[in-house]
Structure formats: structure tokens, C-alpha cells
Design a protein around this motif. Structure first.
Motif, PDB file in Angstrom:
ATOM      1  N   ASN A 165       0.834  -1.209   0.000  1.00 17.60           N
ATOM      2  CA  ASN A 165       0.000   0.000   0.000  1.00 17.60           C
ATOM      3  C   ASN A 165       0.868   1.259   0.000  1.00 17.60           C
ATOM      4  N   ALA A 166       2.011   1.174   0.698  1.00 13.76           N
ATOM      5  CA  ALA A 166       2.922   2.319   0.716  1.00 13.76           C
ATOM      6  C   ALA A 166       3.530   2.550  -0.669  1.00 13.76           C
ATOM      7  N   ILE A 167       3.927   1.452  -1.331  1.00  9.36           N
ATOM      8  CA  ILE A 167       4.501   1.563  -2.680  1.00  9.36           C
ATOM      9  C   ILE A 167       3.488   2.171  -3.646  1.00  9.36           C
ATOM     10  N   ILE A 168       2.251   1.682  -3.580  1.00  4.01           N
ATOM     11  CA  ILE A 168       1.191   2.188  -4.471  1.00  4.01           C
ATOM     12  C   ILE A 168       0.918   3.661  -4.170  1.00  4.01           C
ATOM     13  N   GLY A 169       0.823   3.992  -2.863  1.00  9.65           N
ATOM     14  CA  GLY A 169       0.522   5.378  -2.476  1.00  9.65           C
ATOM     15  C   GLY A 169       1.588   6.347  -2.934  1.00  9.65           C
ATOM     16  N   PHE A 170       2.852   6.003  -2.694  1.00  8.74           N
ATOM     17  CA  PHE A 170       3.946   6.897  -3.102  1.00  8.74           C
ATOM     18  C   PHE A 170       4.049   6.998  -4.626  1.00  8.74           C
ATOM     19  N   SER A 171       3.741   5.892  -5.337  1.00  7.56           N
ATOM     20  CA  SER A 171       3.768   5.939  -6.807  1.00  7.56           C
ATOM     21  C   SER A 171       2.716   6.909  -7.332  1.00  7.56           C
ATOM     22  N   GLN A 172       1.532   6.870  -6.726  1.00 15.48           N
ATOM     23  CA  GLN A 172       0.466   7.785  -7.149  1.00 15.48           C
ATOM     24  C   GLN A 172       0.840   9.233  -6.862  1.00 15.48           C
ATOM     25  N   ILE A 173       1.507   9.457  -5.711  1.00 15.27           N
ATOM     26  CA  ILE A 173       1.930  10.822  -5.378  1.00 15.27           C
ATOM     27  C   ILE A 173       2.944  11.337  -6.394  1.00 15.27           C
ATOM     28  N   LEU A 174       3.904  10.476  -6.782  1.00 15.51           N
ATOM     29  CA  LEU A 174       4.942  10.884  -7.738  1.00 15.51           C
ATOM     30  C   LEU A 174       4.354  11.261  -9.091  1.00 15.51           C
ATOM     31  N   LEU A 175       3.225  10.657  -9.436  1.00 13.19           N
ATOM     32  CA  LEU A 175       2.610  10.928 -10.737  1.00 13.19           C
ATOM     33  C   LEU A 175       1.775  12.205 -10.745  1.00 13.19           C
ATOM     34  N   ARG A 176       1.546  12.810  -9.573  1.00 15.06           N
ATOM     35  CA  ARG A 176       0.765  14.051  -9.530  1.00 15.06           C
ATOM     36  C   ARG A 176       1.658  15.234  -9.937  1.00 15.06           C
ATOM     37  N   PRO A 177       1.192  16.079 -10.831  1.00 16.51           N
ATOM     38  CA  PRO A 177       2.012  17.208 -11.336  1.00 16.51           C
ATOM     39  C   PRO A 177       2.470  18.160 -10.248  1.00 16.51           C
ATOM     40  N   LYS A 178       1.663  18.339  -9.197  1.00 16.69           N
ATOM     41  CA  LYS A 178       2.018  19.334  -8.181  1.00 16.69           C
ATOM     42  C   LYS A 178       3.247  18.940  -7.358  1.00 16.69           C
ATOM     43  N   PHE A 179       3.642  17.640  -7.475  1.00 15.90           N
ATOM     44  CA  PHE A 179       4.828  17.207  -6.741  1.00 15.90           C
ATOM     45  C   PHE A 179       6.069  17.206  -7.627  1.00 15.90           C
ATOM     46  N   GLY A 180       5.960  17.814  -8.772  1.00 18.52           N
ATOM     47  CA  GLY A 180       7.113  17.904  -9.656  1.00 18.52           C
ATOM     48  C   GLY A 180       6.868  17.202 -10.970  1.00 18.52           C
ATOM     49  N   GLN A 181       7.380  17.784 -12.035  1.00 18.90           N
ATOM     50  CA  GLN A 181       7.185  17.207 -13.360  1.00 18.90           C
ATOM     51  C   GLN A 181       8.224  16.119 -13.608  1.00 18.90           C
ATOM     52  N   LEU A 182       7.758  14.929 -13.977  1.00 23.10           N
ATOM     53  CA  LEU A 182       8.655  13.814 -14.289  1.00 23.10           C
ATOM     54  C   LEU A 182       8.900  13.772 -15.787  1.00 23.10           C
ATOM     55  N   THR A 183      10.062  13.302 -16.159  1.00 25.15           N
ATOM     56  CA  THR A 183      10.319  13.076 -17.581  1.00 25.15           C
ATOM     57  C   THR A 183       9.442  11.929 -18.053  1.00 25.15           C
ATOM     58  N   HIS A 184       9.302  11.793 -19.354  1.00 24.18           N
ATOM     59  CA  HIS A 184       8.485  10.713 -19.903  1.00 24.18           C
ATOM     60  C   HIS A 184       8.987   9.351 -19.441  1.00 24.18           C
ATOM     61  N   GLN A 185      10.300   9.192 -19.430  1.00 24.22           N
ATOM     62  CA  GLN A 185      10.882   7.917 -19.021  1.00 24.22           C
ATOM     63  C   GLN A 185      10.629   7.648 -17.538  1.00 24.22           C
ATOM     64  N   GLN A 186      10.769   8.706 -16.712  1.00 24.00           N
ATOM     65  CA  GLN A 186      10.525   8.545 -15.283  1.00 24.00           C
ATOM     66  C   GLN A 186       9.047   8.220 -15.010  1.00 24.00           C
ATOM     67  N   ALA A 187       8.159   8.901 -15.693  1.00 24.69           N
ATOM     68  CA  ALA A 187       6.723   8.648 -15.517  1.00 24.69           C
ATOM     69  C   ALA A 187       6.365   7.218 -15.920  1.00 24.69           C
ATOM     70  N   ASP A 188       6.977   6.764 -17.008  1.00 20.29           N
ATOM     71  CA  ASP A 188       6.730   5.390 -17.456  1.00 20.29           C
ATOM     72  C   ASP A 188       7.195   4.390 -16.401  1.00 20.29           C
ATOM     73  N   MET A 189       8.337   4.642 -15.800  1.00 23.06           N
ATOM     74  CA  MET A 189       8.860   3.736 -14.782  1.00 23.06           C
ATOM     75  C   MET A 189       7.974   3.731 -13.535  1.00 23.06           C
ATOM     76  N   VAL A 190       7.513   4.915 -13.112  1.00 24.02           N
ATOM     77  CA  VAL A 190       6.648   5.004 -11.926  1.00 24.02           C
ATOM     78  C   VAL A 190       5.307   4.318 -12.201  1.00 24.02           C
ATOM     79  N   GLU A 191       4.786   4.495 -13.419  1.00 27.14           N
ATOM     80  CA  GLU A 191       3.521   3.826 -13.779  1.00 27.14           C
ATOM     81  C   GLU A 191       3.677   2.299 -13.742  1.00 27.14           C
ATOM     82  N   ARG A 192       4.826   1.818 -14.163  1.00 26.19           N
ATOM     83  CA  ARG A 192       5.078   0.378 -14.096  1.00 26.19           C
ATOM     84  C   ARG A 192       5.122  -0.092 -12.642  1.00 26.19           C
ATOM     85  N   ILE A 193       5.782   0.733 -11.788  1.00 27.74           N
ATOM     86  CA  ILE A 193       5.824   0.392 -10.356  1.00 27.74           C
ATOM     87  C   ILE A 193       4.400   0.353  -9.796  1.00 27.74           C
TER      88      ILE A 193
END
Length: 431
Positions: free
Chosen positions: A188-216
């Protein structure tokens, strides 16, 4: 009597001659032997088998009794005919001691001797057959006792093995429940933090980084689903899962599940259809578990269907039962696998390189939940054509299927009964 009989006459010489003369005139083939006293008779009978023995009255009464006792105690079996001067108490004693028959000397004749000879030999053979049958029965009885002892040992061994298996099953369920619970917290912690990382207000991820977080995130959700399946199954198997019943609209739950699963079907270009035929769509059950049943069945249908369509149909069977039918045009199930399809951890393809992943717990959980709800599940399938799973559920589950926490819902059930009797009553009022 076809065979030559061996006859022994025990008496003094004079009487032996009279008996011998009468016996030779009977017309019976025989081989006669003669001795003069009981000791000689016992010696010869100890080593040679005879078909009949005649004991004359010239032997003293006690000698005859002793000879009979000796023969019987030595387990020498032979028909004994005692010749007596007259019928008295001695004849009765001799019969009690073990003589087969007696004959008065005054009645010695070829005819009487032949009759007595045939009679005692017939009786003797019958006794031998009876003794043989007793021996066989005794042997059979001993064999049965031995077999019963072996069966009792096997029963005790099976009982011990069953106890060990039951103990192991309890430990396994406890282990699965404990480990599943422990695994859910970090997942649940992994899923929660992954969702937070994908939110724009916490910083813009590169396409590659976003793809990796979505996989996680996706893999975390998938792993959490597997953990939840194991946890649910262990609770169901241990009888520790309670239904949380309430009144809800089964049509809405079905449509909600179908909407959630539609993206998976569209990814494989599959049509996903819903057909509803209910006069009253309200039921009293656990909506979370009904949803879980539908998700498991639809996930399987989508997983094992490469082309065509999947349909969900809900309709009334009677005033107090509804049925949900899920059909697909997938790979189908062979008849030989029907008996295994609801077993835990069982899959059609058991190899490590199988095409279709999963724990093999989905249908086992569905089966246990349906049974817990006092429902029934049916399967029809044909390899290469598709499968049909039909679930029949009561409109209201009984309190025996619920945990103690659900007992206060009795008021809701009364309102539910009112809504069933008045199908035009609005659902909001019914709630």
C-alpha cells in the motif's frame, strides 16, 4: 462303496472268526485285520488308517473304555462299532466315551453288519466334513481377526495423518493470513507513493521517469491483488471471513464492475455486453463480495478470450432468487478438467511457462463465496468455443451466513422486505 475298506476286528480268536465270517458275506470289498487285545489295537491304529474298527465283547469293559479314551485323546479318528452281549448301561457309556455305534452279538449277520458299516462310515465322513468346515471357519475367523487388526492399524495411521494434515492446513492458513497482512502494508505504501509521484504538483517527471513510476504502480496493484486473493482464500478456508450484508442494487454493482473491466476487454478488442431482466434489482447481500465474484469471473473471461465477446446477464429465477450468467468465446475447458476447476491453486496449464498468469485462486474464492451465500454455481464449457458460468443467489442471505457485527441490520432487512413486496417503491425510500 466302491473302494476296498480296511476293517480291524479287536476280539478273542473265537469271536473274531464269527465276525470275519459275517463280514466276508456282506458283499462289500474289504481288507480285514485282526488283533486280540486293546494294546495291540492302539499300536496298530497309531500307525495305520482304518475305515472301521469292531470291538468285541470279549475285551473287558474297562479295556474298551480305555482304548476309546486313548484313541480320542490321541486324536485318532476312526469309526468304532462295539459288539455287546446285551444292551445295558455299558453300551451307553461306550457311546458317550466316543464309540460311533453298537451292535448286539445276537444280531450279527451279513445284512446287519453291512448296514451298520455303511451307516458308521457315512456318519464318520459327515463328521470329517463338519470338522473340516470348522477348521476352515476357524482359519477364516483368524484371518478376519488379522485383517481387522491390520485395518485398525491403517485406520489409526490415517487418523494420525488426517490430524497432521489438518494441523498443517491450519498452520498454512495462519501463515498465509499473517504473511498476506504483513505484505499488504508495504505494498500500500509503494502504491501510495507511486500515485503521489505521478501528480504534477509534486514535480514534473520526464516521460521515461513517468513510465517507470507507472510500471511500479501497476505492478504494485497487481501484486496487492494477488496478496488480497491469498488473504481472502485463507480466511474463507479457515471460516474466518464474515459477510457484511446490506440492501443494494445488484444491477448497479454489475454495471460498475463492467465499467471497471471494460478497458481490459477493449485492450484485446473484445465486446463486453450487459443484459438485465429484473423487476426488482434490490437484494440483501454483501455488495463487496458480490463485486469480488463478478470481478474474478470477468477477469477470467477476459484473460482466456482472444477474440469475440463477453456477456453478463442478470435475471430473476423466482421471487426469492436471482441468477448472474457470464459467457465468453474463449479457449473453453475440457470436460476432464471440470472437477478440478474450482480447486485452489489449480490451473488448466500447470507448467512454469504457461501463457496465462495468476494464482489459481480466483474460481476457488468464487466457489467458496457463493456457497457461503447459500447460492449455487454451474459451469458449461466446450474447448475452442467458450465457457458459461452461472451463479444463483438468494435475494436475501440468512443470518447464519453473517457475522455478529451484521445482526443490527435486521431493521434494514425489514425495510428490504417491504421494498420487495412493493417493487414500485423507490430505492431511496427502501434504503
Amino acid at each position: 462303496m466302491e473302494k476296498t475298506l480296511k476293517i480291524l476286528v479287536v476280539d478273542d480268536e473265537l469271536d473274531r472268526m464269527a465276525v470275519r465270517c459275517a463280514l466276508t458275506q456282506t458283499g462289500i470289498q474289504m481288507e480285514l485285520s485282526e488283533v486280540g487285545d486293546s494294546s495291540d489295537a492302539f499300536s496298530i491304529l497309531s500307525t495305520t488308517a482304518y475305515d472301521c474298527v469292531f470291538l468285541g465283547d470279549r475285551l473287558l469293559g474297562q479295556d474298551r473304555l480305555n482304548l476309546i479314551h486313548q484313541l480320542r485323546s490321541s486324536r485318532i479318528k476312526v469309526p468304532l462299532v462295539v459288539l455287546i452281549a446285551q444292551e445295558d448301561k455299558l453300551a451307553v457309556e461306550l457311546l458317550k466315551a466316543g464309540a460311533t455305534d453298537y451292535l448286539s452279538k445276537s444280531r450279527i449277520s451279513p445284512e446287519n453288519l453291512a448296514q451298520v458299516l455303511r451307516s458308521v462310515i457315512r456318519v464318520y465322513r459327515a463328521e470329517m466334513q463338519a470338522d473340516l468346515a470348522k477348521d476352515q471357519l476357524r482359519e477364516s475367523h483368524q484371518q478376519l481377526i488379522h485383517k481387522n487388526q491390520e485395518l485398525e492399524k491403517q485406520r489409526q495411521q490415517l487418523q494420525m495423518q488426517n490430524f497432521k494434515l489438518s494441523e498443517a492446513s491450519v498452520l498454512k492458513s495462519h501463515f498465509l493470513a499473517t504473511m498476506s497482512h504483513e505484505l499488504r502494508t508495504p505494498m500500500n505504501a509503494i502504491i501510495g507513493f507511486s500515485q503521489i509521484l505521478l501528480r504534477p504538483k509534486f514535480g514534473q517527471l520526464t516521460h521515461q521517469q513517468a513510465d517507470m513510476v507507472e510500471r511500479i504502480l501497476n505492478n504494485g496493484k497487481h501484486l496487492l491483488m494477488l496478496v488480497n486473493e491469498i488473504l481472502d482464500f485463507s480466511k474463507l478456508e479457515a471460516g474466518r471471513l464474515d459477510l457484511k450484508a446490506e440492501i443494494f442494487d445488484v444491477s448497479k454493482v454489475i454495471n460498475l464492475v463492467v465499467d471497471e473491466m471494460r478497458s481490459l476487454a477493449e485492450a484485446k478488442n473484445l465486446s463486453l455486453l450487459v443484459r438485465t431482466d429484473l423487476q426488482n434489482s434490490l437484494i440483501f447481500n454483501d455488495p463487496v463480495r458480490v463485486k469480488q465474484i463478478l470481478i474474478n469471473l470477468l477477469s477470467n473471461a477476459i484473460k482466456f478470450t482472444e477474440s469475440g465477446e463477453i456477456s453478463v446477464e442478470v435475471k430473476e429465477l423466482s421471487a426469492n432468487r436471482v441468477t448472474i450468467i457470464i459467457r465468453d468465446t474463449g479457449i473453453g475447458i475440457a470436460p476432464k478438467d471440470f472437477k478440478h476447476i474450482f480447486e485452489a491453486f489449480w490451473q488448466v496449464d500447470q507448467t512454469l511457462t504457461r501463457k496465462y498468469p495468476g494464482t489459481g485462486l480466483g474460481l476457488a474464492i468464487v466457489n467458496l463465496l457463493v456457497r457461503m451465500m447459500d447460492g449455487k454455481i454451474f459451469l458449461e464449457s466446450k474447448v475452442g468455443v467458450g465457457s458459461m458460468f452461472k451463479i444463483e443467489l438468494p435475494r436475501q442471505i440468512t443470518l447464519s451466513a453473517l457475522g455478529n457485527d451484521d445482526l443490527p441490520l435486521q431493521l434494514d432487512r425489514d425495510r428490504f422486505f417491504f421494498s420487495v413486496k412493493n417493487p414500485h417503491h423507490s430505492s431511496s425510500q427502501a434504503r
